[in-house]
Scaffold this motif. Structure first.
Motif, PDB file in Angstrom:
ATOM      1  N   ASP A 120       0.811  -1.223   0.000  1.00 28.23           N
ATOM      2  CA  ASP A 120       0.000   0.000   0.000  1.00 28.23           C
ATOM      3  C   ASP A 120       0.842   1.270   0.000  1.00 28.23           C
ATOM      4  N   SER A 158       2.270   3.441  -1.912  1.00 29.77           N
ATOM      5  CA  SER A 158       2.027   4.693  -2.647  1.00 29.77           C
ATOM      6  C   SER A 158       0.752   5.359  -2.137  1.00 29.77           C
ATOM      7  N   ARG A 159      -0.230   4.547  -1.809  1.00 29.51           N
ATOM      8  CA  ARG A 159      -1.471   5.079  -1.273  1.00 29.51           C
ATOM      9  C   ARG A 159      -1.238   5.726   0.097  1.00 29.51           C
ATOM     10  N   ILE A 167       1.519   6.990   1.185  1.00 29.96           N
ATOM     11  CA  ILE A 167       2.245   8.256   1.052  1.00 29.96           C
ATOM     12  C   ILE A 167       1.263   9.377   0.717  1.00 29.96           C
ATOM     13  N   ASN A 168       0.338   9.074  -0.225  1.00 24.14           N
ATOM     14  CA  ASN A 168      -0.666  10.093  -0.558  1.00 24.14           C
ATOM     15  C   ASN A 168      -1.509  10.475   0.637  1.00 24.14           C
ATOM     16  N   ASP A 169      -1.946   9.458   1.383  1.00 29.08           N
ATOM     17  CA  ASP A 169      -2.780   9.729   2.562  1.00 29.08           C
ATOM     18  C   ASP A 169      -2.011  10.519   3.609  1.00 29.08           C
ATOM     19  N   LEU A 181       0.530  12.490   3.092  1.00 28.83           N
ATOM     20  CA  LEU A 181       0.722  13.864   2.627  1.00 28.83           C
ATOM     21  C   LEU A 181      -0.547  14.685   2.794  1.00 28.83           C
ATOM     22  N   SER A 182      -1.682  14.046   2.505  1.00 34.46           N
ATOM     23  CA  SER A 182      -2.943  14.770   2.664  1.00 34.46           C
ATOM     24  C   SER A 182      -3.173  15.129   4.125  1.00 34.46           C
ATOM     25  N   GLN A 199      -0.827  17.912   5.064  1.00 35.81           N
ATOM     26  CA  GLN A 199      -1.227  19.184   4.478  1.00 35.81           C
ATOM     27  C   GLN A 199      -2.316  19.844   5.339  1.00 35.81           C
ATOM     28  N   SER A 253     -12.655  19.139   3.961  1.00 35.00           N
ATOM     29  CA  SER A 253     -11.238  19.358   4.289  1.00 35.00           C
ATOM     30  C   SER A 253     -11.079  20.628   5.129  1.00 35.00           C
ATOM     31  N   SER A 257      -9.909  11.362   2.648  1.00 33.55           N
ATOM     32  CA  SER A 257      -8.495  11.059   2.445  1.00 33.55           C
ATOM     33  C   SER A 257      -7.791  11.201   3.780  1.00 33.55           C
ATOM     34  N   TYR A 281      -8.008   6.265   6.056  1.00 34.66           N
ATOM     35  CA  TYR A 281      -7.475   4.944   5.691  1.00 34.66           C
ATOM     36  C   TYR A 281      -7.865   3.906   6.752  1.00 34.66           C
TER      37      TYR A 281
END
Lengths: 270, 313
Positions: free
Chosen positions: B112, B114-115, B117-119, B121-122, B125, B182, B264, B269
């Motif tokens: 998982d 790459s997913r 990392i995206n989560d 980062l979100s 942020q 968000s 996200s 997750y």
């Protein structure tokens, strides 16, 4: 002309409803280039008087003139050394001095400030400590930095509030001699006008041209005494002379005489 | 003699012993369905990577402190890993489906990544927006409030009331008022971290030692320089207490907000996979959050140490 004229300064505090007089009609003057010590037992208001001169306190009555003009608040014409905490602990020795220079001389470049700062730290013997923070320096070294800052600001007047009061006896002697040397300097022409608060008689004799003795409750000028010793002075030689002993005894009897008068002039157990 | 001693402990120490034990445990037969007959690639890679880091530090790290920190962190991780393997794959003491072995979790993590990392980062942020706004505004408003004497008392009362309200209760309100979810997370993080930063700055600034103010006064320091060069440095350690507290709160709020209604982020997750009872991924999520929090806390501590380097040790 007198550099500083202190005229009829009275300070009253309201303390739990009753009026407390800290200073009463204090009047004296300080000549240009003169070193005057204010001496008195604790509670005589000598530090209050100095804080008014510094501009961080205002009197209830009376005025202080500098060069004939009444003072309004603090000013960069006066350099100040407190007993403790004159320095900012978050600035290195060098930056503390440079910060003072920046305040006193607007528009001076950073490089120039640093150069002057280094020069004065060198004068007080702290060249190799310039990048240390105050917490890394001893009490005596911190006062050296504070003195370096006050001198580097190159003000005409220097106000010192028991600057060596919290220093141990041995270091105090060293610092007194350093101050004497720096103040007497080479060019006798434009000496700084110094007002120096202390409770140490020997310190006052060694350093000053004139001593203003204050008495307590309420704080008043008790006596003004001119120190008769020639300059440049040397402590080791001076203290051995007969004149020094006599003068010191005279001062002490005046000093304690005042206390005896206050208590009632009868039995005093020291 | 002393040097020899040191060399000896550099080889025979708790971390290296645990590393060898971890290898020996791999040889034991597996006791769970999913783990049986599987070579534990991910576990071996993970523990060997840590061991490699440790060896590099013990060979080339000249700072004793770094070596000691590495030793204690890595040996703790090894111990946890060892107990985890024994309790799951080897002896199957815990419920197999709820407590997967580290091998399965690490495998999932790799799959998982790459997913994740995206989560992550979100999440970061959202956190950065809410937290940094809170820190900046908390410090500015806190200093202003701390410097005005008249406001002092009333602000102290209001603050002590408002900061006691758990910020999570603002979520329904924020959902109703704000157009995107968000923004809800950002807003709640902002509220959560604002109060500690504000109240610590406020108390720090209003309690600056009068000696420093006098010192600044006799130097004729102007208002801006006084705030920047005197008041803020003097209250910096209290401000950092507020920032640390705020960071801790903001993490709690971030994950809660993501779990309640996000789409996200790491909290989402975990929430998403817990609906399927996918405990491997739940553990992956928990571990990732733990690592991120540790790294951020470490960084903020470094910053604090640097900015307060003038303090007496």
């Amino acid at each position: 002309m007198n550099k500083i004229e202190i005229k009829h300064i009275t300070v009253n505090y309201a303390d739990k409803g009753s009026l407390f007089t800290a200073l009463e009609d204090v009047t004296f003057s300080v000549g240009a280039g003169e070193f005057v010590s204010i001496i008195g037992s604790s509670g005589c208001g000598k530090s209050t008087l100095l804080s008014i001169l510094e501009g961080i306190n205002t009197p209830s009555k009376g005025t202080i003139l500098i060069d004939g003009k009444p003072i309004e608040g603090t000013g960069t014409d006066r350099g100040v050394v407190f007993q403790q905490y004159s320095l900012f602990p978050w600035m290195s020795a060098r930056n503390n001095v440079a910060f003072g220079i920046k305040q006193a001389k607007k528009g001076i470049s950073r490089a120039e400030r640093m150069k002057i700062s280094d020069e004065f730290l060198d004068k007080v013997g702290l060249k190799s400590f310039k990048n240390k923070y105050p917490s890394q320096l001893s009490g005596g070294m911190q006062q050296r930095v504070a003195i370096a800052r006050a001198l580097a600001m190159d003000t005409e007047i220097l106000l010192m509030d028991e600057p060596f009061g919290a220093i141990d006896a041995k270091n105090r002697t060293v610092l007194q001699e350093l101050l004497l040397k720096l103040w007497e300097g080479d060019g006798v022409q434009d000496k700084k006008t110094v007002v120096f608060v202390t409770h140490d008689i020997d310190e006052a004799i060694l350093l000053s041209d004139r001593i203003v003795m204050m008495s307590a409750s309420p704080g008043k000028v008790y006596k003004e005494i001119t120190v008769p010793f020639k300059r440049p002075r040397n402590r080791a030689e001076l203290v051995q002379t007969r004149e020094y002993g006599l003068f010191r005894n005279e001062l002490i009897s005046l000093f304690y005489g005042d206390i005896i008068n206050k208590i009632g002039g009868e039995e005093v157990v020291l | 003699m002393k040097y020899k001693d040191r060399k000896f402990t550099r080889i025979l120490n708790i971390t290296n012993i645990l590393y060898i034990l971890l290898w020996l445990v791999q040889l034991m037969p597996d006791n769970t369905v999913e783990d049986q007959g599987k070579f534990t690639v991910y576990t071996v890679v993970f523990m060997s990577a840590l061991e490699a880091v440790f060896i590099i530090i013990s060979l080339f790290g000249y700072k004793k402190q770094l070596y000691n920190t590495a030793k204690s962190i890595i040996s703790t991780v090894f111990t946890a890993l060892l107990l985890w393997i024994l309790a799951t794959a080897k002896f199957n003491i815990l419920n197999e489906s709820m407590f997967p072995s580290p091998e399965l979790v690490l495998q999932q993590l790799a799959e998982d990544h790459s997913r994740l990392i995206n989560d992550a980062l979100s999440s970061l942020q959202t956190l950065a927006k809410g937290y940094l706004t809170a820190v900046v505004s908390g410090i500015i408003l806190g200093s202003l409030a701390g410097m005005s004497k008249k406001l002092c008392d009333s602000i102290a009362y209001i603050t002590s009331f408002l900061k006691l309200i758990p910020p999570i209760v603002y979520i329904p309100y924020a959902i109703a008022c704000l157009p995107y979810y968000s923004m809800v997370s950002t807003f709640v993080i902002f509220v959560a971290s604002f109060w500690p930063v504000f109240s610590c700055t406020f108390s720090g600034v209003s309690n600056v030692d009068k000696q420093y103010i006098d010192s600044a006064n006799v130097l004729n320091v102007n208002v801006i320089s006084r705030i920047w060069n005197v008041i803020l440095p003097a209250s910096l350690s209290e401000i950092f207490i507020g920032c640390n507290q705020g960071l801790a709160y903001s993490f709690i709020l971030l994950t809660s907000a993501e779990m309640i209604g996000g789409s996200s982020g790491i909290g989402y997750y975990i929430k998403y996979y817990s609906d399927f009872g996918d405990f491997k991924r739940i553990i992956v999520g928990i571990l990732v959050i733990g690592v991120i929090i540790s790294i951020l806390t470490f960084l903020i501590n470094k910053l604090e140490k640097y900015l307060l380097r003038w303090k007496a040790k």
